[in-house]
Write a protein that holds these residues in place. Structure first.
Motif, PDB file in Angstrom:
ATOM      1  N   SER A  37      44.611  42.922  40.527  1.00 47.56           N
ATOM      2  CA  SER A  37      44.620  41.457  40.597  1.00 47.56           C
ATOM      3  C   SER A  37      45.471  40.970  41.768  1.00 47.56           C
ATOM      4  O   SER A  37      45.094  40.014  42.452  1.00 47.56           O
ATOM      5  N   ALA A  38      46.585  41.631  42.024  1.00 50.27           N
ATOM      6  CA  ALA A  38      47.411  41.259  43.177  1.00 50.27           C
ATOM      7  C   ALA A  38      46.648  41.505  44.479  1.00 50.27           C
ATOM      8  O   ALA A  38      46.667  40.668  45.389  1.00 50.27           O
ATOM      9  N   ALA A  39      45.963  42.628  44.561  1.00 49.56           N
ATOM     10  CA  ALA A  39      45.158  42.921  45.753  1.00 49.56           C
ATOM     11  C   ALA A  39      44.035  41.902  45.907  1.00 49.56           C
ATOM     12  O   ALA A  39      43.740  41.445  47.021  1.00 49.56           O
ATOM     13  N   MET A  40      43.423  41.504  44.792  1.00 49.11           N
ATOM     14  CA  MET A  40      42.340  40.525  44.846  1.00 49.11           C
ATOM     15  C   MET A  40      42.866  39.167  45.302  1.00 49.11           C
ATOM     16  O   MET A  40      42.188  38.456  46.048  1.00 49.11           O
ATOM     17  N   LEU A  41      44.068  38.795  44.875  1.00 42.85           N
ATOM     18  CA  LEU A  41      44.671  37.545  45.348  1.00 42.85           C
ATOM     19  C   LEU A  41      44.852  37.560  46.864  1.00 42.85           C
ATOM     20  O   LEU A  41      44.611  36.555  47.532  1.00 42.85           O
ATOM     21  N   SER A  45      42.876  35.095  49.433  1.00 38.81           N
ATOM     22  CA  SER A  45      43.664  34.259  50.347  1.00 38.81           C
ATOM     23  C   SER A  45      43.245  34.476  51.798  1.00 38.81           C
ATOM     24  O   SER A  45      43.065  33.514  52.549  1.00 38.81           O
ATOM     25  N   VAL A  46      43.063  35.724  52.187  1.00 34.41           N
ATOM     26  CA  VAL A  46      42.658  36.028  53.560  1.00 34.41           C
ATOM     27  C   VAL A  46      41.242  35.506  53.822  1.00 34.41           C
ATOM     28  O   VAL A  46      40.970  34.918  54.877  1.00 34.41           O
ATOM     29  N   ALA A  47      40.335  35.682  52.872  1.00 31.24           N
ATOM     30  CA  ALA A  47      38.959  35.200  53.038  1.00 31.24           C
ATOM     31  C   ALA A  47      38.929  33.679  53.130  1.00 31.24           C
ATOM     32  O   ALA A  47      38.181  33.111  53.940  1.00 31.24           O
ATOM     33  N   LEU A  48      39.745  32.999  52.332  1.00 34.28           N
ATOM     34  CA  LEU A  48      39.801  31.544  52.379  1.00 34.28           C
ATOM     35  C   LEU A  48      40.359  31.062  53.712  1.00 34.28           C
ATOM     36  O   LEU A  48      39.823  30.130  54.325  1.00 34.28           O
TER      37      LEU A  48
END
Length: 157
Positions: A37-41, A45-48
């Protein structure tokens, strides 16, 4: 007095006792889920940020107010973030309920295949590949409908 080897064997046998071992596995699963979940956050964030920069760059370059990329490419970026959010939701539900909700997994898969169809490039892929994607969407939609129907029947008295 027991030797170190005997103490170690006793420790191992108590560790591999069913309850202790299962608790250890659950703790490891929770740890892995939290790391995911931390990696997905970070990924979201980077994709956004990438999406915002692309939109700003395209809108501020000549001709002003127009996208230099096709809208299909931009929609693909939006859907990538939406898919990542759905994956994060899957992980969050797993952390909360310690179970995988099939309904969420299928919904995420539907979004991913819908993205593929939206950005489908007819010059690169054959019509049979589009038909295969359509069949996959039909199968996933049918699965989603069946699961929703079954869940509603199980909830109602």
């Amino acid at each position: 007095m027991r030797s170190v080897g005997e103490k170690f064997i006793q420790y191992l046998s108590s560790f591999f006792a069913d309850d202790t071992y299962v608790r250890s596995i659950r703790r490891f699963e929770k740890f892995v889920s939290k790391v995911l979940s931390a990696a997905m956050l970070i990924v979201i964030s980077v994709a956004l940020l990438d999406l915002i920069l692309i939109l700003a760059r395209d809108l501020l370059q000549e001709p002003f107010g127009f996208f230099n990329r096709t809208l299909i490419d931009i929609f693909g970026l939006f859907l990538n973030i939406l898919i990542a959010l759905e994956l994060l939701e899957n992980i969050t539900v797993y952390l909360q309920e310690n179970t995988v909700r099939l309904e969420l997994v299928i919904a995420t898969s539907l979004i991913a295949i819908a993205r593929k169809i939206i950005i489908f490039d007819f010059s690169k892929f054959s019509h049979s590949e589009l038909i295969a994607l359509g069949i996959a969407i039909f199968a996933l939609a049918l699965s989603y409908w069946l699961i929703k129907r079954l869940n509603s029947q199980l909830r109602s008295p």
